[in-house]
Design an enzyme around this catalytic site. Sequence first.
Site, mmCIF file in Angstrom:
data_model
loop_
_atom_site.group_PDB
_atom_site.id
_atom_site.type_symbol
_atom_site.label_atom_id
_atom_site.label_comp_id
_atom_site.label_asym_id
_atom_site.label_seq_id
_atom_site.Cartn_x
_atom_site.Cartn_y
_atom_site.Cartn_z
ATOM 1 N N SER A 189 0.823 -1.210 0.000
ATOM 2 C CA SER A 189 0.000 0.000 0.000
ATOM 3 C C SER A 189 0.857 1.259 0.000
ATOM 4 C CB SER A 189 -0.913 0.032 1.227
ATOM 5 O OG SER A 189 -1.781 -1.063 1.239
HETATM 6 N N1 SAH Z 1 -1.414 -4.708 3.909
HETATM 7 C C1 SAH Z 1 -0.580 -4.982 2.772
HETATM 8 C C2 SAH Z 1 -1.205 -4.592 1.437
HETATM 9 C C3 SAH Z 1 -2.340 -5.464 1.149
HETATM 10 S S1 SAH Z 1 -2.804 -5.642 -0.520
HETATM 11 C C4 SAH Z 1 0.790 -4.358 2.892
HETATM 12 O O1 SAH Z 1 1.045 -3.674 3.883
HETATM 13 O O2 SAH Z 1 1.615 -4.591 2.022
HETATM 14 C C5 SAH Z 1 -4.212 -6.680 -0.178
HETATM 15 C C6 SAH Z 1 -3.901 -8.099 0.225
HETATM 16 O O3 SAH Z 1 -5.122 -8.729 0.595
HETATM 17 C C7 SAH Z 1 -3.334 -8.943 -0.912
HETATM 18 O O4 SAH Z 1 -2.118 -9.511 -0.520
HETATM 19 C C8 SAH Z 1 -4.408 -10.005 -1.144
HETATM 20 O O5 SAH Z 1 -3.875 -11.266 -1.533
HETATM 21 C C9 SAH Z 1 -5.070 -10.084 0.215
HETATM 22 N N2 SAH Z 1 -6.438 -10.623 0.227
HETATM 23 C C10 SAH Z 1 -7.419 -10.465 -0.693
HETATM 24 N N3 SAH Z 1 -8.543 -11.114 -0.296
HETATM 25 C C11 SAH Z 1 -8.263 -11.696 0.912
HETATM 26 C C12 SAH Z 1 -9.015 -12.497 1.818
HETATM 27 N N4 SAH Z 1 -10.271 -12.852 1.593
HETATM 28 N N5 SAH Z 1 -8.391 -12.901 2.955
HETATM 29 C C13 SAH Z 1 -7.089 -12.565 3.226
HETATM 30 N N6 SAH Z 1 -6.340 -11.799 2.390
HETATM 31 C C14 SAH Z 1 -6.914 -11.371 1.251
#
Ligand code: SAH
Length: 215
Positions: A64
């Site tokens: 992010s």
């Molecule tokens: N917080 C992260 C950025 C997240 S991007 C950071 O600091 O880098 C969003 C993430 O959510 C992705 O890695 C994606 O694979 C995950 N994601 C999407 N749907 C999800 C779900 N149902 N449960 C857990 N993770 C999920």
Amino acid sequence: MEDNYRHKGMRKKLVDEIRKKGILDEQILEAINAVPRHLFMDSSFLQFAYEDKPFPIGSGQTISQPYTVAFQTQLLDVKPGAKILEIGTGSGYQACVLAEMGAEVYSIERQKKLYEKTKKFLSKFQYKLHLFCGDGYLGLPKHAPFDGILITAAAPEIPQTLVDQMKVGGVLVIPLGGTSTQTMYRMVKMEDGSLAKEAFGEFRFVPLLKDISND
Ligand code: SAH
């Protein structure tokens, strides 16, 4: 795992930029200043690590934007010792920022490969993080209730299962909406289980997915 004076200088500039954009909580700025974001991405992308932008981290996912990390953290209102559940571990950067602020962090990632890579990488830090591979929609009932739940992917609806795992007075930070843009909400759980909602502008996240196939 090098973090030299050049990296530290770049990080200070990033913190100044985020402060100018309106993040005034010194504890959050200190945490951003402490976590070496360049280590969360490939070393050939150093020049991008301290730009206030999201960046691809592989598996079709992104780390992010630092401002977004700071903004969501601000909405969560993290107190030292608070039990926080993050949905979407991704690179682990947000989890480390929360841990740096003294939170006890639980984080779930649905993509197995990314989970494994991030888990291995995060073991090099001293942060005590509880990492899980699974469907974030289900939360972690065994570890509930949480003081705060942070969703770092675009949620098409409010997951009631997660609301059930919040303490009364606990905070849910959730980018709610379709795939193009989402509205950031801060929701506080009331005595009767309902949510007091406040909206905070438009953001862009990768989608929160439901199925848990190994892509
Ligand atoms: N917080 C992260 C950025 C997240 S991007 C950071 O600091 O880098 C969003 C993430 O959510 C992705 O890695 C994606 O694979 C995950 N994601 C999407 N749907 C999800 C779900 N149902 N449960 C857990 N993770 C999920």
